[in-house]
Write a protein that holds these residues in place. Structure first.
Motif, short mmCIF file in Angstrom:
data_model
loop_
_atom_site.label_atom_id
_atom_site.label_comp_id
_atom_site.label_asym_id
_atom_site.label_seq_id
_atom_site.Cartn_x
_atom_site.Cartn_y
_atom_site.Cartn_z
N VAL A 165 -28.00 6.75 -18.90
CA VAL A 165 -28.50 5.56 -19.60
C VAL A 165 -27.42 4.93 -20.47
CG1 VAL A 165 -30.95 6.16 -19.64
CG2 VAL A 165 -29.43 7.08 -21.39
N HIS A 166 -27.65 3.68 -20.77
CA HIS A 166 -26.76 2.93 -21.67
C HIS A 166 -27.58 2.43 -22.85
CE1 HIS A 166 -24.00 -0.21 -23.15
NE2 HIS A 166 -25.08 -0.98 -23.19
N GLY A 167 -26.92 2.36 -24.00
CA GLY A 167 -27.54 1.76 -25.17
C GLY A 167 -26.52 0.98 -25.98
N SER A 168 -26.88 -0.20 -26.46
CA SER A 168 -25.99 -0.99 -27.32
C SER A 168 -25.70 -0.21 -28.60
CB SER A 168 -26.64 -2.33 -27.67
OG SER A 168 -27.06 -3.01 -26.50
N PHE A 169 -24.42 -0.22 -29.04
CA PHE A 169 -24.09 0.64 -30.18
C PHE A 169 -24.49 0.05 -31.52
CE2 PHE A 169 -20.07 -1.46 -28.89
CZ PHE A 169 -19.77 -2.17 -30.04
N ASN A 170 -24.79 -1.25 -31.61
CA ASN A 170 -25.35 -1.82 -32.84
C ASN A 170 -26.07 -3.13 -32.49
OD1 ASN A 170 -23.38 -3.91 -32.67
ND2 ASN A 170 -21.95 -2.76 -33.97
N ALA A 171 -26.71 -3.72 -33.49
CA ALA A 171 -27.54 -4.91 -33.25
C ALA A 171 -26.71 -6.10 -32.77
CB ALA A 171 -28.30 -5.27 -34.52
N VAL A 183 -38.09 -1.75 -35.06
CA VAL A 183 -37.27 -1.83 -36.26
C VAL A 183 -36.04 -0.95 -36.06
CG1 VAL A 183 -39.14 -2.39 -37.85
CG2 VAL A 183 -38.68 0.00 -37.31
N ARG A 184 -34.87 -1.50 -36.37
CA ARG A 184 -33.60 -0.81 -36.15
C ARG A 184 -33.51 -0.26 -34.73
NH1 ARG A 184 -31.69 1.87 -41.89
NH2 ARG A 184 -32.02 -0.01 -43.10
N ALA A 185 -33.74 -1.14 -33.78
CA ALA A 185 -33.87 -0.74 -32.38
C ALA A 185 -32.61 -0.08 -31.83
CB ALA A 185 -34.23 -1.96 -31.53
N ALA A 186 -31.43 -0.66 -32.11
CA ALA A 186 -30.20 -0.10 -31.55
C ALA A 186 -29.98 1.33 -32.03
CB ALA A 186 -29.01 -0.98 -31.92
N ARG A 187 -30.15 1.55 -33.31
CA ARG A 187 -29.96 2.88 -33.87
C ARG A 187 -30.98 3.86 -33.29
NH1 ARG A 187 -30.49 4.41 -40.32
NH2 ARG A 187 -30.37 6.68 -40.09
N SER A 188 -32.25 3.44 -33.21
CA SER A 188 -33.30 4.32 -32.71
C SER A 188 -33.08 4.69 -31.24
CB SER A 188 -34.67 3.66 -32.87
OG SER A 188 -34.96 3.44 -34.23
N TRP A 189 -32.63 3.71 -30.43
CA TRP A 189 -32.40 3.99 -29.01
C TRP A 189 -31.22 4.93 -28.82
CZ3 TRP A 189 -34.74 4.60 -24.83
CH2 TRP A 189 -34.09 4.58 -23.58
N GLU A 233 -35.79 -5.63 -34.58
CA GLU A 233 -34.56 -5.86 -33.83
C GLU A 233 -34.82 -5.75 -32.34
OE1 GLU A 233 -31.16 -4.05 -36.88
OE2 GLU A 233 -31.62 -3.05 -34.99
N LEU A 234 -33.86 -6.27 -31.56
CA LEU A 234 -33.86 -6.09 -30.12
C LEU A 234 -32.60 -5.33 -29.73
CD1 LEU A 234 -34.94 -9.65 -28.89
CD2 LEU A 234 -36.38 -7.64 -29.20
N THR A 235 -32.70 -4.50 -28.73
CA THR A 235 -31.53 -3.82 -28.19
C THR A 235 -31.63 -3.77 -26.68
OG1 THR A 235 -30.05 -1.92 -28.48
CG2 THR A 235 -32.40 -1.43 -28.19
N LEU A 236 -30.50 -3.49 -26.03
CA LEU A 236 -30.46 -3.42 -24.58
C LEU A 236 -30.37 -1.97 -24.13
CD1 LEU A 236 -30.19 -5.30 -21.98
CD2 LEU A 236 -27.81 -4.55 -21.99
N ALA A 237 -31.16 -1.62 -23.13
CA ALA A 237 -31.10 -0.30 -22.51
C ALA A 237 -30.91 -0.47 -21.01
CB ALA A 237 -32.39 0.47 -22.80
N LEU A 238 -30.09 0.37 -20.43
CA LEU A 238 -29.87 0.38 -18.99
C LEU A 238 -30.15 1.76 -18.43
CD1 LEU A 238 -26.44 -1.51 -18.57
CD2 LEU A 238 -28.74 -2.48 -18.42
N ILE A 239 -30.88 1.80 -17.32
CA ILE A 239 -30.93 3.02 -16.52
C ILE A 239 -29.82 2.88 -15.49
CG2 ILE A 239 -32.30 4.50 -15.03
CD1 ILE A 239 -34.80 3.37 -16.28
#
Length: 322
Positions: free
Chosen positions: A230-236, A191-197, A115-121
């Motif tokens: 930081v920011h993280g997307s809450f799901n894929a 794998v499962r990037a959004a959840r892991s982040w 998966e891909l997810t978005l992260a923001l500082i």
């Protein structure tokens, strides 16, 4: 010297001092990597060759050309077989490695694709100089940085990014804060990037994070719910929306699992690659590896069966730099 040519063969009468004049037949051969030369017979130059001797020479030349052509066909078949075996072995080894990895993985890691997810500082953490520690956390948790860029939100763009919070009383305060200074955006793969982040960054409230997940990024670097580092997307699904908003040109197609990858390779790539590798083995264009790669890249470009047509003509070629 007199010469008689037939197909890929050359017949030559050669004079040597002290010996009878001799007739040779030579054929260039790729498989032998040198001309194949056959001595036919001595010729008495003073009387000339008889019609029978000429017929014998012609027959010898014809036989030699036939045998050479057969040898060349076998050589080309062998080269193609080597290319097929080489490509198959590389693909099979990659698939075996991937399947072995999946067999050894824990159950929650056995997912079809990365998966891909978005992260923001966020502005506060970026200004405070926490980028290096946050990058280290990404690497420590096994994320791959697919793409990154520093971004300056406008108030309108921040409102679009946080549109799912527009009915909250603090929505305007959030958009003003996010557009007050640059942020650093990352597209992360795992794998499962959004959840892991989200596990790595912790709860939204830094105070809650310090109690429940003291090693998380928000527990370490966050100040309050608004300035939580930081920011993280809450799901894929949300991650795809946010990535598309910030990086509209980034390709988001998921990686294929090994069986689908093998099917795609066999259907769309294998035939062209085998033909290209066979042509490369035959041409031997250069001794320098980079020049060989350049030659192969140009070959693939010109022989790509899926190149688009524009107004009935092949699409404009991409220039491969030196």
């Amino acid at each position: 010297m007199a010469e008689e040519e037939s197909a890929a063969a050359t017949a030559a009468i050669v004079e040597e001092e002290g010996v009878p004049t001799r007739l040779w037949v030579s054929v260039n051969s790729l498989s032998q990597k040198k001309p194949v030369t056959l001595f036919v017979e001595d010729v008495d130059k003073t009387r000339g060759a008889t019609s029978g001797e000429n017929a014998a020479v012609a027959s010898t030349v014809s036989d030699l050309v036939t045998e050479t052509i057969k040898a060349e066909i076998l050589y080309q078949q062998d080269q193609a077989k080597v290319a097929v075996e080489s490509v198959d072995s590389v693909v099979d080894e990659a698939i075996r490695t991937e399947l072995q990895h999946k067999a050894q993985a824990t159950t929650h890691d056995k997912v079809p694709y990365t998966e891909l997810t978005l992260a923001l500082i966020k502005p506060d953490a970026l200004k405070a100089g926490y980028e290096r520690e946050i990058r280290y956390t990404m690497q420590a948790h096994g994320f791959v940085i697919v793409h990154e860029s520093q971004i300056q939100f406008t108030n309108v763009r921040a409102a679009l990014f946080y549109d799912h919070h527009q009915d909250k009383p603090w929505f305007e305060k959030l958009t003003r804060y996010m557009s007050s200074a640059p942020v650093h955006a990352f597209v992360l793969g795992k794998v499962r990037a959004a959840r892991s982040w989200n596990v790595a960054i912790g709860p939204t409230d830094p105070e809650q994070a310090r109690k429940e997940s003291p090693l998380s990024l928000r527990a370490r670097f966050g100040k309050d719910i608004l300035r939580n580092a930081v920011h993280g997307s809450f799901n894929a699904a949300r991650a795809r929306h946010e990535i598309k908003l910030l990086f509209p040109n980034l390709i988001l197609d998921p990686l294929l699992d090994p069986p689908k990858a093998r099917f795609y390779f066999d259907k769309f790539l294998k035939k062209t690659l085998i033909e290209g590798l066979t042509a490369l083995a035959t041409a031997k264009p250069h001794s320098e590896p980079l020049q060989v790669i350049r030659w192969f890249a140009q070959w693939l470009q010109h022989h790509n069966p899926y190149r688009p047509f524009v107004d009935g003509k092949k699409h404009v070629e991409v220039v491969i730099p030196d």
